[in-house]
Design a protein around this motif. Structure first.
Motif, mmCIF file in Angstrom:
data_model
loop_
_atom_site.group_PDB
_atom_site.id
_atom_site.type_symbol
_atom_site.label_atom_id
_atom_site.label_comp_id
_atom_site.label_asym_id
_atom_site.label_seq_id
_atom_site.Cartn_x
_atom_site.Cartn_y
_atom_site.Cartn_z
ATOM 1 N N UNK A 70 -55.175 -30.740 -9.265
ATOM 2 C CA UNK A 70 -54.831 -29.333 -9.416
ATOM 3 C C UNK A 70 -54.314 -28.995 -10.813
ATOM 4 N N UNK A 71 -53.892 -30.005 -11.562
ATOM 5 C CA UNK A 71 -53.221 -29.761 -12.845
ATOM 6 C C UNK A 71 -54.099 -28.981 -13.814
ATOM 7 N N UNK A 72 -53.501 -28.033 -14.502
ATOM 8 C CA UNK A 72 -54.235 -27.241 -15.482
ATOM 9 C C UNK A 72 -54.528 -28.024 -16.753
ATOM 10 N N UNK A 73 -53.655 -28.968 -17.080
ATOM 11 C CA UNK A 73 -53.862 -29.797 -18.269
ATOM 12 C C UNK A 73 -53.022 -31.066 -18.143
ATOM 13 N N UNK A 74 -53.337 -32.102 -18.909
ATOM 14 C CA UNK A 74 -52.550 -33.336 -18.859
ATOM 15 C C UNK A 74 -51.110 -33.083 -19.310
ATOM 16 N N UNK A 75 -50.132 -33.761 -18.702
ATOM 17 C CA UNK A 75 -48.720 -33.531 -19.052
ATOM 18 C C UNK A 75 -48.416 -33.729 -20.532
ATOM 19 N N UNK A 76 -49.104 -34.670 -21.180
ATOM 20 C CA UNK A 76 -48.798 -34.943 -22.591
ATOM 21 C C UNK A 76 -49.076 -33.746 -23.494
ATOM 22 N N UNK A 77 -49.978 -32.869 -23.067
ATOM 23 C CA UNK A 77 -50.259 -31.686 -23.883
ATOM 24 C C UNK A 77 -49.063 -30.743 -23.928
ATOM 25 N N UNK A 78 -48.258 -30.710 -22.870
ATOM 26 C CA UNK A 78 -47.057 -29.886 -22.883
ATOM 27 C C UNK A 78 -45.993 -30.516 -23.778
ATOM 28 N N UNK A 79 -45.854 -31.827 -23.693
ATOM 29 C CA UNK A 79 -44.806 -32.496 -24.465
ATOM 30 C C UNK A 79 -44.984 -32.292 -25.959
ATOM 31 N N UNK A 80 -46.210 -32.108 -26.404
ATOM 32 C CA UNK A 80 -46.457 -31.963 -27.837
ATOM 33 C C UNK A 80 -45.938 -30.640 -28.384
ATOM 34 N N UNK A 81 -46.072 -29.551 -27.625
ATOM 35 C CA UNK A 81 -45.753 -28.236 -28.180
ATOM 36 C C UNK A 81 -44.909 -27.334 -27.282
ATOM 37 N N UNK A 82 -44.877 -27.613 -25.976
ATOM 38 C CA UNK A 82 -44.315 -26.648 -25.023
ATOM 39 C C UNK A 82 -43.191 -27.288 -24.219
ATOM 40 N N UNK A 83 -42.058 -26.591 -24.159
ATOM 41 C CA UNK A 83 -40.968 -26.995 -23.280
ATOM 42 C C UNK A 83 -41.183 -26.323 -21.927
ATOM 43 N N UNK A 84 -41.361 -27.112 -20.888
ATOM 44 C CA UNK A 84 -41.584 -26.570 -19.548
ATOM 45 C C UNK A 84 -40.297 -26.728 -18.739
ATOM 46 N N UNK A 85 -39.770 -25.604 -18.268
ATOM 47 C CA UNK A 85 -38.569 -25.609 -17.434
ATOM 48 C C UNK A 85 -39.004 -25.327 -16.003
ATOM 49 N N UNK A 86 -38.843 -26.323 -15.118
ATOM 50 C CA UNK A 86 -39.317 -26.204 -13.736
ATOM 51 C C UNK A 86 -38.164 -25.950 -12.781
ATOM 52 N N UNK A 87 -38.468 -25.234 -11.687
ATOM 53 C CA UNK A 87 -37.451 -24.965 -10.678
ATOM 54 C C UNK A 87 -36.346 -24.047 -11.179
ATOM 55 N N UNK A 88 -36.671 -23.184 -12.120
ATOM 56 C CA UNK A 88 -35.684 -22.272 -12.716
ATOM 57 C C UNK A 88 -36.047 -20.832 -12.391
ATOM 58 N N UNK A 89 -35.058 -20.068 -11.981
ATOM 59 C CA UNK A 89 -35.283 -18.663 -11.659
ATOM 60 C C UNK A 89 -34.492 -17.771 -12.606
#
Length: 390
Positions: A70-89
């Motif tokens: 289901x993943x839109x892209x490999x996790x390493x692609x986020x680590x390079x440029x994007x900070x992903x904050x999960x479970x945050x409202x």
């Protein structure tokens, strides 16, 4: 291009995206593609990394698409440029201070903000225990029932209801679908094609009840969606059945953008604002918005497109769900492959093809280029629609 040191000497620009669905993920990609070299923060309320939602009612339930798939892209692609904050409202947006407040009380500042909060399932009073299929956790609950061979009661014969019914029947479950209207998908596809879809389900064993009263119980309620505009409304952004944006994704506030199915965006082809609830449009419009945020202004001008898999049928639709006053059919309706064209005042405004992706792709291009094509040409299987593009 937005430089990392602007605005203000020594200040790194931070772009914050609220919503980590397909639109939010695409906004981040658009920022990078537009040469934005500041900080990118992507905030999602789910614990999952960004994933493809269309599979939740199709391949994921059937077991042909894995959780990892289901993943839109490999996790390493986020680590390079994007900070992903999960479970945050996010509970508050302060446009004046340019601050977001989290449920925990934490505050985050932004220089550029994009609202990509998506949509939520419409709720039906009196069904608190039913599944409303919007997120992966909902799909997991539904999948457990299907895997166990349970009978399913479904309210709503829209795309999600029909797709889940098809999966459940393929897995051997008994399925009853209750639809308040006279045909499945009638508002989008019309009586003719909607009637064919209903016939397909009945032939495969679905107990399809049309013009139906609301039943006393249901396992799945699938009666459409509504945009998640609450944050935007409280912040004071202009909202009209979605966050109002122009063709570049700009909201009523400077430095604030919105993307995906939470928006009603100006579309140059239609001369009006439209809200489209489908994955491909969220991605493509989101990507354009991200590029605009980066300084590479890019309007979304494509004809919206989506697909639906039901049994051995692949239905593809191009258009924005606008009204039509006549249809034309290429092929024989009910015997795939065939395509239904929707016209308004003689102009092609939408098309729906069943196992007929080549015709649908060419019709979409005709609409995007606004080329003239007659009803006779649309209905003639020997007329290659590419000739209208020459």
């Amino acid at each position: 291009m937005v430089a990392a040191e602007a605005p203000g000497a020594g200040k790194t620009v931070e772009a914050v995206i609220v919503g980590a669905g397909p639109a939010g993920d695409a906004v981040a990609a658009g920022l990078i593609d537009g040469d934005f070299n500041g900080l990118i923060t992507l905030i999602g309320s789910e614990q999952e990394m960004p994933y493809e939602r269309p599979h939740l009612s199709k391949g994921y339930l059937l077991g042909t698409v894995s959780r990892d798939g289901l993943a839109l892209r490999p996790p390493e692609q986020y680590r390079k440029r994007i900070v992903v904050m999960r479970g945050e409202r996010i509970v508050r947006i302060d446009l004046e201070r340019e601050e977001l407040t989290f449920e925990s009380g934490r505050v985050l500042e932004w220089d550029l903000l994009c609202m990509a909060t998506g949509s939520d399932a419409r709720r039906l009073e009196g069904f608190p225990d039913a599944t409303y299929l919007r997120e992966l956790a909902d799909a997991d609950r539904l999948k457990a029932r299907i895997d166990g061979g349970d009978a399913l009661e479904i309210i709503g014969a829209g795309f999600i209801g029909c797709e889940v019914a098809a999966v459940a029947r393929r897995r051997g479950c008994e399925v009853t679908v209750h639809e308040a209207l006279e045909q499945p998908l009638v508002r989008v596809l019309g009586h003719e094609l909607g009637g064919y879809i209903g016939q397909v389900h009945r032939e495969r064993g679905v107990d399809l009840r049309l013009n139906a009263e609301t039943p006393s119980g249901a396992d799945l309620v699938a009666i459409g969606s509504k945009p998640r505009t609450e944050l935007a409304e409280r912040a004071g952004l202009e909202v009209d059945r979605g966050i109002v944006v122009d063709e570049l994704g700009r909201t009523s506030a400077d430095g604030v953008f919105a993307a995906g199915d939470v928006t009603r965006f100006s579309h140059p082809l239609y001369g009006t604002r439209v809200r489209v609830e489908h994955f491909q449009t969220s991605q493509r419009q989101g990507f354009s918005v991200g590029r605009t945020m980066a300084g590479a202004e890019t309007a979304y001008t494509e004809v919206p497109w989506f697909w639906s898999d039901q049994y051995d049928l692949n239905l593809q639709y191009a258009g924005a769900g606008l009204p039509w006053d006549e249809i034309a059919v290429r092929g024989e309706l009910g015997k795939p492959p065939f395509t239904v064209f929707y016209l308004r005042g003689g102009e092609l405004v939408a098309a729906a093809g069943v196992n007929d992706h080549h015709t649908l792709a060419r019709a979409r291009r005709v609409m995007e280029t606004r080329r003239d094509v007659t009803r006779a040409q649309l209905e003639d299987p020997n007329f290659d629609l590419r000739r209208a593009l020459a």
